[in-house]
Design a protein around this motif. Structure first.
Motif, PDB file in Angstrom:
ATOM      1  N   PRO A 126     -34.312 -19.358  -4.710  1.00 38.37           N
ATOM      2  CA  PRO A 126     -35.212 -20.089  -5.615  1.00 38.37           C
ATOM      3  C   PRO A 126     -36.250 -20.950  -4.882  1.00 38.37           C
ATOM      4  O   PRO A 126     -37.414 -20.927  -5.224  1.00 38.37           O
ATOM      5  CB  PRO A 126     -34.271 -20.955  -6.445  1.00 38.37           C
ATOM      6  N   GLN A 127     -35.825 -21.706  -3.906  1.00 37.58           N
ATOM      7  CA  GLN A 127     -36.747 -22.489  -3.074  1.00 37.58           C
ATOM      8  C   GLN A 127     -36.614 -21.974  -1.655  1.00 37.58           C
ATOM      9  O   GLN A 127     -35.500 -21.857  -1.138  1.00 37.58           O
ATOM     10  CB  GLN A 127     -36.424 -23.974  -3.126  1.00 37.58           C
ATOM     11  N   HIS A 128     -37.747 -21.690  -1.021  1.00 30.63           N
ATOM     12  CA  HIS A 128     -37.698 -21.122   0.321  1.00 30.63           C
ATOM     13  C   HIS A 128     -39.062 -21.205   0.982  1.00 30.63           C
ATOM     14  O   HIS A 128     -40.067 -21.445   0.329  1.00 30.63           O
ATOM     15  CB  HIS A 128     -37.260 -19.653   0.256  1.00 30.63           C
ATOM     16  N   TRP A 129     -39.076 -21.010   2.278  1.00 32.55           N
ATOM     17  CA  TRP A 129     -40.309 -20.799   3.030  1.00 32.55           C
ATOM     18  C   TRP A 129     -40.449 -19.298   3.194  1.00 32.55           C
ATOM     19  O   TRP A 129     -39.472 -18.604   3.487  1.00 32.55           O
ATOM     20  CB  TRP A 129     -40.228 -21.476   4.400  1.00 32.55           C
ATOM     21  N   PRO A 151     -34.107 -22.280   3.130  1.00 35.36           N
ATOM     22  CA  PRO A 151     -34.040 -20.982   3.807  1.00 35.36           C
ATOM     23  C   PRO A 151     -35.434 -20.388   3.991  1.00 35.36           C
ATOM     24  O   PRO A 151     -36.393 -20.810   3.342  1.00 35.36           O
ATOM     25  CB  PRO A 151     -33.213 -20.121   2.856  1.00 35.36           C
ATOM     26  N   CYS A 152     -35.532 -19.421   4.884  1.00 31.40           N
ATOM     27  CA  CYS A 152     -36.751 -18.629   5.064  1.00 31.40           C
ATOM     28  C   CYS A 152     -36.481 -17.240   4.521  1.00 31.40           C
ATOM     29  O   CYS A 152     -35.369 -16.723   4.644  1.00 31.40           O
ATOM     30  CB  CYS A 152     -37.116 -18.509   6.543  1.00 31.40           C
ATOM     31  N   ALA A 191     -30.817 -18.800   6.723  1.00 32.96           N
ATOM     32  CA  ALA A 191     -30.366 -20.101   6.228  1.00 32.96           C
ATOM     33  C   ALA A 191     -30.937 -21.206   7.122  1.00 32.96           C
ATOM     34  O   ALA A 191     -31.183 -20.978   8.312  1.00 32.96           O
ATOM     35  CB  ALA A 191     -28.840 -20.164   6.245  1.00 32.96           C
ATOM     36  N   PRO A 192     -31.156 -22.391   6.568  1.00 31.72           N
ATOM     37  CA  PRO A 192     -31.662 -23.483   7.402  1.00 31.72           C
ATOM     38  C   PRO A 192     -30.663 -23.824   8.495  1.00 31.72           C
ATOM     39  O   PRO A 192     -29.454 -23.817   8.269  1.00 31.72           O
ATOM     40  CB  PRO A 192     -31.854 -24.635   6.418  1.00 31.72           C
TER      41      PRO A 192
END
Length: 103
Positions: A20-23, A57-58, A97-98
């Protein structure tokens, strides 16, 4: 590492849905004559750092199976893949993953 041509249907799905939220890593390219010198890693490093700092996350998509090991070395894992155009193109979605800050 499994060769993409050997991936079974349980690994390759049609769920090219990013977190949902990512780079998003959009495009990276290094002239073949200059590959293998760490240039690609240097190009993507600022994006990975920003994502790590934000705790996000990317996500990326690649059509080139030869790039999968490069991204795996950066911490990406294959998330899904889908064949487009009756198998003319295989898109591989990868997620990283971060990473926690190193102190």
């Amino acid at each position: 590492t499994r060769c993409l041509s050997d991936w079974s249907s349980d690994v390759c799905s049609s769920d090219l849905i990013p977190p949902p939220q990512h780079w998003y890593v959009w495009a990276i390219g290094v002239d073949p004559m200059h590959q293998g010198r760490g240039i690609g890693r240097q190009l993507v490093a600022p994006v990975l750092k920003s994502a790590d700092d934000a705790g996000l996350p990317c996500y990326l998509e690649t059509e080139e199976p030869a790039t999968v090991p490069f991204y795996q070395r950066l911490g990406f894992e294959a998330h899904a893949c889908v064949d487009v155009g009756r198998g003319a193109v295989r898109i591989i979605a990868m997620v990283r993953a971060p990473m926690p800050a190193v102190s």
